[in-house]
Scaffold this motif. Structure first.
Motif, PDB file in Angstrom:
ATOM      1  N   GLU A 112      -5.923  -3.683  -3.421  1.00  0.00           N
ATOM      2  CA  GLU A 112      -6.750  -4.840  -3.067  1.00  0.00           C
ATOM      3  C   GLU A 112      -8.216  -4.583  -3.383  1.00  0.00           C
ATOM      4  OE1 GLU A 112      -5.676  -7.103   0.166  1.00  0.00           O
ATOM      5  OE2 GLU A 112      -3.758  -6.154   0.488  1.00  0.00           O
ATOM      6  N   THR A 147       0.836  -1.202   0.000  1.00  0.00           N
ATOM      7  CA  THR A 147       0.000   0.000   0.000  1.00  0.00           C
ATOM      8  C   THR A 147       0.871   1.253   0.000  1.00  0.00           C
ATOM      9  OG1 THR A 147      -1.792  -1.127   1.127  1.00  0.00           O
ATOM     10  CG2 THR A 147      -1.775   1.251   1.277  1.00  0.00           C
ATOM     11  N   HIS A 189      -2.628  -9.518  -1.878  1.00  0.00           N
ATOM     12  CA  HIS A 189      -1.841 -10.551  -1.209  1.00  0.00           C
ATOM     13  C   HIS A 189      -2.371 -11.928  -1.598  1.00  0.00           C
ATOM     14  CE1 HIS A 189      -4.812  -9.532   2.100  1.00  0.00           C
ATOM     15  NE2 HIS A 189      -5.099 -10.777   1.800  1.00  0.00           N
TER      16      HIS A 189
HETATM   17  N1  LIG Z   1       1.174   6.180   8.284  1.00  0.00           N
HETATM   18  C1  LIG Z   1       1.960   5.243   8.811  1.00  0.00           C
HETATM   19  N2  LIG Z   1       2.601   5.460   9.975  1.00  0.00           N
HETATM   20  C2  LIG Z   1       3.409   4.523  10.516  1.00  0.00           C
HETATM   21  N3  LIG Z   1       3.649   3.328   9.969  1.00  0.00           N
HETATM   22  C3  LIG Z   1       3.047   3.046   8.812  1.00  0.00           C
HETATM   23  C4  LIG Z   1       2.170   3.983   8.171  1.00  0.00           C
HETATM   24  N4  LIG Z   1       1.715   3.414   7.024  1.00  0.00           N
HETATM   25  C5  LIG Z   1       2.278   2.203   6.960  1.00  0.00           C
HETATM   26  N5  LIG Z   1       3.076   1.967   8.021  1.00  0.00           N
HETATM   27  C6  LIG Z   1       3.854   0.758   8.262  1.00  0.00           C
HETATM   28  O1  LIG Z   1       4.566   0.432   7.103  1.00  0.00           O
HETATM   29  C7  LIG Z   1       4.560  -0.962   6.865  1.00  0.00           C
HETATM   30  C8  LIG Z   1       3.992  -1.260   5.489  1.00  0.00           C
HETATM   31  O2  LIG Z   1       2.627  -0.893   5.463  1.00  0.00           O
HETATM   32  P1  LIG Z   1       1.701  -1.080   4.190  1.00  0.00           P
HETATM   33  O3  LIG Z   1       0.402  -0.482   4.525  1.00  0.00           O
HETATM   34  O4  LIG Z   1       2.395  -0.546   3.003  1.00  0.00           O
HETATM   35  O5  LIG Z   1       1.574  -2.654   4.124  1.00  0.00           O
HETATM   36  P2  LIG Z   1       0.772  -3.551   3.078  1.00  0.00           P
HETATM   37  O6  LIG Z   1       1.771  -4.359   2.351  1.00  0.00           O
HETATM   38  O7  LIG Z   1      -0.149  -2.725   2.284  1.00  0.00           O
HETATM   39  O8  LIG Z   1      -0.035  -4.512   4.060  1.00  0.00           O
HETATM   40  P3  LIG Z   1      -1.553  -5.040   3.952  1.00  0.00           P
HETATM   41  O9  LIG Z   1      -1.540  -6.197   3.011  1.00  0.00           O
HETATM   42  O10 LIG Z   1      -1.848  -5.463   5.356  1.00  0.00           O
HETATM   43  O11 LIG Z   1      -2.396  -3.902   3.502  1.00  0.00           O
HETATM   44  C9  LIG Z   1       3.759  -1.571   7.994  1.00  0.00           C
HETATM   45  O12 LIG Z   1       4.687  -2.068   8.951  1.00  0.00           O
HETATM   46  C10 LIG Z   1       2.973  -0.436   8.548  1.00  0.00           C
HETATM   47  O13 LIG Z   1       2.777  -0.600   9.921  1.00  0.00           O
END
Ligand SMILES: Nc1ncnc2c1ncn2[C@@H]1O[C@H](COP(=O)(O)OP(=O)(O)OP(=O)(O)O)[C@@H](O)[C@H]1O
Ligand SMILES: [Mg+2]
Lengths: 276, 377
Positions: free
Chosen positions: B170, B52, B203
């Protein structure tokens, strides 16, 4: 069973006095203490009393100004607070909750003392600075001081209401709007504002009701102005007349109406929010 | 690690050494990639791997801590999201609840400067509604729609702007399995028709495999491997990728010999497996831990007494379970020393024998080309 009796007792205790005021406002007799048939004559008396009319318009002007000012300033403050992070935000949040809990009498005295001090300092200064020949303005207690004191309190109510609404709002909506080429300003009035307006409106109505009903704060800082609650207080000292009861009943009805309108607006919006 | 999805075509989106940190969390770490114009590109990885965040860096909701993002060849560092020619379909759709369907879809057009005429907007909204098969739904409230319909409105709201690139976070996660399958096909058809670059976050490996031209597998903010679905399936560079893409049997052990691409691995039970290493993989040193990966469809199964030819490895076992999948049968074979092995047999091959039943003694085998050696990361 005992619980039920207890509950009934509590409700009686709360509502019997109010009921009596409402009942006696329809009293045909001229003494508040004895009921002699029903009539609406005291309503007519109250409505045609010039003092009551003046006091009513003073209260209305103050309450409207307070409601407008506190919804504007409260909403902008809530939006700004939302963007703040860390310790400062915690501090401000704490201060806002504290300011809601400060008793009216403290606000009244504090505002009075503060304003008197400021006026004592400013008035000689203005007099000295003003050009010769023209009468210098003299700051004193009046509409402005009541409005300021009320707004101080009601603004915090608006902030709390709007903050809760913003917190419940989907942050992705704002991002979606930005993603669809809307500038921050257009995003604000096309997405954020429609989402939070029930809270602003509720804050407006609550502020209005609070200001309109308030006696304590107004009593300290109203100066020579007579608001409706101050008028009622003054006339009670001359004895409780059915006329006072009639005024009280009208204020009660108006307040209830506003409170119910607020509740209705808030609930209506909430239902819509969850059914998405 | 650098990845080229296509060198011949025009590049639409590019990351150059992009990192994104949130306080102490590294969400995206030193990612470089290119997405060709008109491609269907997917970010695939487990929860929290930074998918994301990568998308948000393209949309402009977040700015990279380091590195640069390019859209259509121009660096977009510091460009706010309302000035970027990309549109996003949000995971929870983020439809505006106070507007009807048509107003939601026309939102992007109304923000344009100069603003198109009312009639023009209405016409394009209607066209787009038709395109997502929601003709006549313009006056509906968005919260009255079903999940699939809301998803289409979200899609229409983005597509009507004719962005150069559509970002999908997603988009199908909230739909049930059957509807998801339908929408996958619809999305794919749509992408071919409109010719817009699609960048999908998911995912769900099946979704990524069936829809994309290029998949980028992420883990803890880094790109592990990127390539076509076929490349990832046939030549995974690590156990992580093989595990993520399709089903695989793993036999772990220690590297005993390595000559170029062919590596011998000795399993705990003493058996030596020989397997190939994928092209992009890090060479394995002797004595390092490694796994032999064999896809279930590469394993053949026969009665225990039958002799098998052309097989490198033959293992005895007993059928534990058989699942009939229509075209295929999936067997779970319990072996001694190698754990449970999954075998996938096409129907045509077992038609003469009616297959095997639970309890049967069988031998399973595979040829020298079937096994891949993978580092344990
Ligand atoms: N605004 C934010 N502040 C602090 N940490 C963040 C923030 N956004 C994302 N993270 C952290 O960055 C990492 C990656 O997050 P991301 O949302 O990109 O994951 P993702 O691959 O999209 O996961 P999911 O499949 O659960 O959506 C995670 O560890 C998340 O906790
Ligand atoms: Mg995500």
């Amino acid at each position: 069973m005992t619980m039920r009796i207890y509950a009934i007792a509590v409700f009686l205790f709360l509502y019997v006095p109010i009921g009596i005021i409402v009942l006696f406002s329809f009293n045909a007799g001229r003494h508040a203490s004895e009921l002699r048939g029903l009539s609406v004559q005291w309503y007519g008396k109250a409505l045609s009393n010039a003092f009551v009319g003046d006091a009513f318009f003073t209260s209305l002007t103050i309450a409207l100004s307070v409601a407008v000012l506190s919804s504007l300033m409260g909403t902008t403050a809530a939006l700004a607070l939302q963007r703040m992070k860390g310790k400062m935000r915690v501090l401000f949040d704490g201060l806002i909750y504290v300011s809601v809990m400060v008793p009216g009498i403290v606000i009244g005295i504090a505002t009075l003392v503060a304003l008197v001090t400021v006026f004592d300092f400013l008035n000689p200064l203005l007099a000295a600075l003003w050009p010769e020949g023209i009468k210098p303005p003299k700051l004193s207690m009046g509409y402005a001081s009541v409005i300021a004191a009320h707004t101080l309190f009601t603004m915090s109510l608006v902030i709390i209401l709007v903050r809760a609404r913003i917190a419940g709002m989907d942050r992705a909506l704002i991002e979606a709007s930005m993603d669809l080429y809307a500038t921050p300003w257009r995003t604000f009035y096309q997405v954020t504002l429609p989402q939070i307006y029930p809270a602003i409106l509720a804050g407006f109505l609550l502020s209005f009701t609070f200001s309109f009903d308030d006696f304590i704060i107004s009593f300290f800082v109203a100066g020579a102005n007579t608001t409706l609650p101050i008028y009622i207080f003054a006339s009670i000292r001359r004895g409780i007349t059915p006329e006072v009861n009639a005024i009280g009943t009208m204020v009660l009805a108006a307040s209830l109406f506003l409170l119910m309108a607020t509740q209705f607006l808030l609930r209506n919006k909430k239902n819509r929010g969850t059914s998405e | 690690m650098s990845v080229q999805s296509s060198n011949t075509q025009e590049i639409d989106i590019e990351f150059r050494a992009v990192s994104k940190r949130f306080e102490d969390v590294v969400a995206v770490e030193n990612v470089s990639l290119t997405v060709a114009r008109g491609a269907f590109f997917s970010f695939l990885g487990p929860s929290g791997c930074g998918k994301t965040t990568s998308l948000r860096l393209i949309a402009g909701f977040d700015q990279p801590t380091e590195g640069e993002v390019f859209i259509g060849g121009n660096s977009v560092v510091g460009v706010p999201s309302h000035k970027r020619p990309v549109n996003m379909v949000f995971q929870q759709y983020a439809l505006f609840p106070h507007m009807d369907v048509a107003a939601n879809i026309g939102y992007g057009l109304r923000q344009r400067n100069p603003k198109p005429g009312k009639a023009d907007i209405t016409k394009r909204v209607d066209e787009t509604l038709e395109m997502v098969r929601l003709g006549g739904y313009g006056k509906r409230k968005v919260w009255e729609l079903s999940g699939g319909q809301q998803q289409r409105v979200a899609l229409a709201r983005a597509l009507i702007n004719r962005p150069t690139c559509l970002l999908l976070d997603e988009p199908l996660a909230a739909l049930d399995r059957k509807l998801r399958r339908e929408m996958q096909i619809e999305l794919q058809t749509l992408q071919r028709d409109v010719g817009i670059t699609f960048i999908l976050v998911t995912h769900d490996q099946e979704e990524a495999l069936s829809m994309s031209d290029t998949i980028c597998i992420m883990r803890e903010g880094k790109i592990i491997q990127s390539g076509s679905p076929r490349e990832l399936y046939d030549e995974p560079v690590s156990k992580y990728v093989a595990d993520f893409v399709g089903k695989t049997n793993f036999f772990s052990g220690e590297v005993v010999d390595s000559n170029g691409s062919s590596v011998s691995v000795k399993s705990v039970s003493g058996q030596v497996f020989v397997g190939l290493q994928a092209k992009g993989a890090v060479p394995l040193a002797k004595k390092s831990k490694a796994s032999i990966a064999v896809r279930p469809e590469m394993i053949s199964i026969s009665a225990a007494d039958e002799t098998t030819q052309n097989s490198d490895i033959v293992i005895q076992g007993r059928v534990m379970n058989r699942i009939f999948l229509g075209e295929h049968s999936e067997y779970l074979i319990a072996t001694e020393g190698f754990g449970d092995v999954l075998v996938l047999t096409p129907k045509v091959l077992e038609s003469h024998s009616k297959g095997f039943a639970p309890g049967d003694q069988v031998s399973i085998s595979w040829g020298p080309e079937a096994a891949l050696v993978l580092g344990d990361t």
